[in-house]
Design an enzyme around this catalytic site. Structure first.
Site, short mmCIF file in Angstrom:
data_model
loop_
_atom_site.label_atom_id
_atom_site.label_comp_id
_atom_site.label_asym_id
_atom_site.label_seq_id
_atom_site.Cartn_x
_atom_site.Cartn_y
_atom_site.Cartn_z
N ASP A 233 0.83 -1.20 0.00
CA ASP A 233 0.00 0.00 0.00
C ASP A 233 0.87 1.26 0.00
OD1 ASP A 233 -2.30 -1.49 0.02
OD2 ASP A 233 -2.61 -1.35 2.19
N TYR A 301 5.82 -9.45 7.68
CA TYR A 301 5.38 -8.08 7.94
C TYR A 301 5.69 -7.68 9.38
CZ TYR A 301 2.45 -8.57 3.73
OH TYR A 301 1.99 -8.77 2.45
N TYR A 370 -4.32 -10.02 3.32
CA TYR A 370 -4.42 -8.59 3.61
C TYR A 370 -4.20 -8.38 5.11
CZ TYR A 370 -6.46 -8.04 -1.05
OH TYR A 370 -6.67 -8.03 -2.41
#
Length: 406
Positions: A233, A301, A370
C-alpha cells in the site's frame, strides 16, 4: 494424382512462362534434389523444354515480381535504415509484406501443388536473413529477437520494430507515501488539471518513475512498464531484501547496459526514498513469472497495532492461534478485486507488547493475505482476526513489509 512434371507444367502455363527459376523450384522441395530452389527450377524448365514448347520469360516473375533479382538493393536499403536508426541489437528477425496480387497468385500456385512448405514469404525472409547475418554480424532469433526488420515491398520501405528489454531486480521502499506505479489523477485521468497541479498524477513520484528514469536515459528507451511481485500500500514501506520486480523498457536503442553503474546511479538519485538491488537482464517470460509469483510467496510483515482496550500479556498469547485465515475481499479494494473468500495461512506470529494498548506483530504468512484486515477484522469479513481474538477493536497504524520470499 499429378506428377511433378505435370504440376510444373501447370504452373508455367498459369504464369504464361513469366516465372523465375526460384519460384518454380521452391514449390518442389523436398521432392526434388538440388543445391537450392533456383537449381530445382532450372532443372524443371529443362525437363519441360524437352517435352513441350514452353513460353520464354518475357516479363517479371508473376509470383515474386523479380524481388530476388533486386535482392542486393533491398539489403542495402535495410542496412542503411538500421544504421540511421542507431539501434543496438545482437539478434534480429526478418519479415515482409507483399502486394495482394502476388499473394493471390501464390494461393493459386499452392492449390496446384498442395504445398505450403516453402511459400514466397518464407523464401524472402530466409534469403534476407542469411545475408544480413553475414553483413551485420548478428544472429537470427525466431523466438525473442531484439529487432524485427519488416521489408514492406508494397511501399518499398523498411519498418523497424525494436522489441522491449527486460530488467529484473528487487526494490526497497524506504519512505511511506510513495505508490509503486504512476497513479493518474482521478479527476482528469492523466491529462492535467488544477487538482493535480497539471501533472496528471495523484502523487508526484512513484517507485516505477524513480527507478525507470535512469534506465530510460541509459537505454534511450521510449517508455517503461513496471511489473512487481505484488505491491504494498501507499503508506507501507518495503524493507529487508526488497520486492522482486521486472522493468520493461519499450523501444530501447541501447541494450548493452552497465548494470553495476546503473544501480549506483539509481540509488544515488533515489537516496532515502527507494533502493534497487540485484539488477540483471532477463527474457520476456520473467515479466509474467514475477507477477504470477505474488500469491505463491511467503511474506514477513511488521505491524504496529493500536487497540481500543488494554490487554495483558496473557491475553495477547491467544494471537498465536492465528493459523488458517478465511478472508473475504476487503471493502477497501472491493471496487477492483473479485468478491470472493480466500484462504491464506499464517506460518508464524511474534507478539511484542509496546504498552497496554499497542502491540508490535511480526507476521510470517502466505502471499495474498491482507494484513490490515487480518488485524481489524474488516467488519467480520476476515475470520479469525486480531480484533476478534482479543475481543476489542484493533487497527494497524503502521505497516512494513520485511521480506518477500519467492
Amino acid at each position: 494424382m499429378k506428377n511433378t512434371t505435370d504440376q510444373a507444367r501447370e504452373i508455367v502455363e498459369l504464369t504464361h512462362g513469366n516465372i523465375c527459376n526460384r519460384c518454380l523450384g521452391r514449390n518442389f522441395y523436398p521432392q526434388l534434389s538440388g543445391k537450392d530452389n533456383t537449381d530445382r527450377g532450372a532443372y524443371l524448365k529443362e525437363i519441360l523444354s524437352r517435352e513441350d514448347s514452353i513460353p520464354d520469360k518475357t516479363k517479371s516473375c508473376q509470383l515474386c515480381g523479380d524481388v530476388f533479382l533486386d535482392l542486393e538493393n533491398t539489403l542495402e536499403k535495410i542496412i542503411t535504415i538500421i544504421e540511421k536508426s542507431q539501434v543496438e541489437f545482437s539478434t534480429f528477425l526478418v519479415g515482409c509484406r507483399l502486394s495482394p496480387d502476388i499473394l493471390e497468385k501464390e494461393k493459386e500456385l499452392q492449390e496446384i501443388t498442395g504445398s505450403t512448405r516453402d511459400n514466397l514469404k518464407k523464401e524472402i525472409n530466409r534469403e534476407l536473413g542469411k545475408e544480413l547475418e553475414v553483413r551485420l554480424n548478428r544472429e537470427v532469433d525466431f523466438d525473442n529477437p531484439n529487432l524485427v526488420i519488416m521489408m514492406d515491398f508494397t511501399r518499398n520501405w523498411v519498418d523497424l520494430q525494436i522489441n522491449p528489454l527486460f530488467m529484473e531486480g528487487r526494490y526497497r521502499k524506504l519512505l511511506r507515501g510513495i505508490p509503486q506505479t504512476r497513479w493518474s489523477c482521478r479527476k482528469c485521468r492523466g491529462k492535467g488539471c488544477e487538482r493535480c497541479n497539471f501533472t496528471g498524477k495523484m502523487y508526484p513520484e512513484s517507485v516505477e518513475e524513480l527507478i525507470a528514469g535512469k534506465v530510460l536515459t541509459a537505454s534511450k528507451g521510449k517508455e517503461s512498464r513496471f511489473h512487481g511481485a505484488g505491491r504494498e500500500d501507499l503508506d507501507v514501506r518495503m524493507l529487508g531484501g526488497g520486492r522482486p520486480f521486472v522493468l520493461e523498457i519499450k523501444e530501447p536503442k541501447v541494450r548493452d547496459l552497465n548494470l553495476e553503474e546503473l544501480t549506483s546511479q539509481i540509488n544515488h538519485h533515489c537516496q532515502g526514498k527507494v533502493e534497487v538491488l540485484q539488477l540483471k537482464m532477463v527474457g520476456k517470460d520473467r515479466r509474467s513469472g514475477v507477477k504470477a509469483s505474488s500469491t505463491e510467496t511467503y511474506k514477513v510483515y511488521r505491524a504496529l497495532v493500536e487497540l481500543e482496550e488494554e490487554v495483558s500479556p496473557e491475553q495477547a498469547d491467544i494471537l498465536n492461534s492465528l493459523k488458517v485465515i478465511k478472508q473475504r475481499t476487503p471493502v477497501r479494494v472491493s471496487h477492483r478485486r473479485a468478491d470472493k473468500i480466500r484462504t491464506r495461512e499464517v506460518k508464524d506470529i511474534k507478539v511484542k507488547i509496546v504498552d497496554p494498548t499497542h502491540l508490535e506483530l511480526i507476521i510470517d504468512c502466505e502471499g495474498g493475505l491482507y494484513i490490515k484486515e487480518l488485524i481489524s477484522g474488516d467488519e467480520e469479513r476476515t475470520k479469525p482476526s486480531v480484533a476478534s481474538l482479543l475481543g476489542t477493536g484493533a487497527q494497524c497504524i503502521e505497516l512494513d513489509v520485511m521480506e518477500v520470499n519467492i
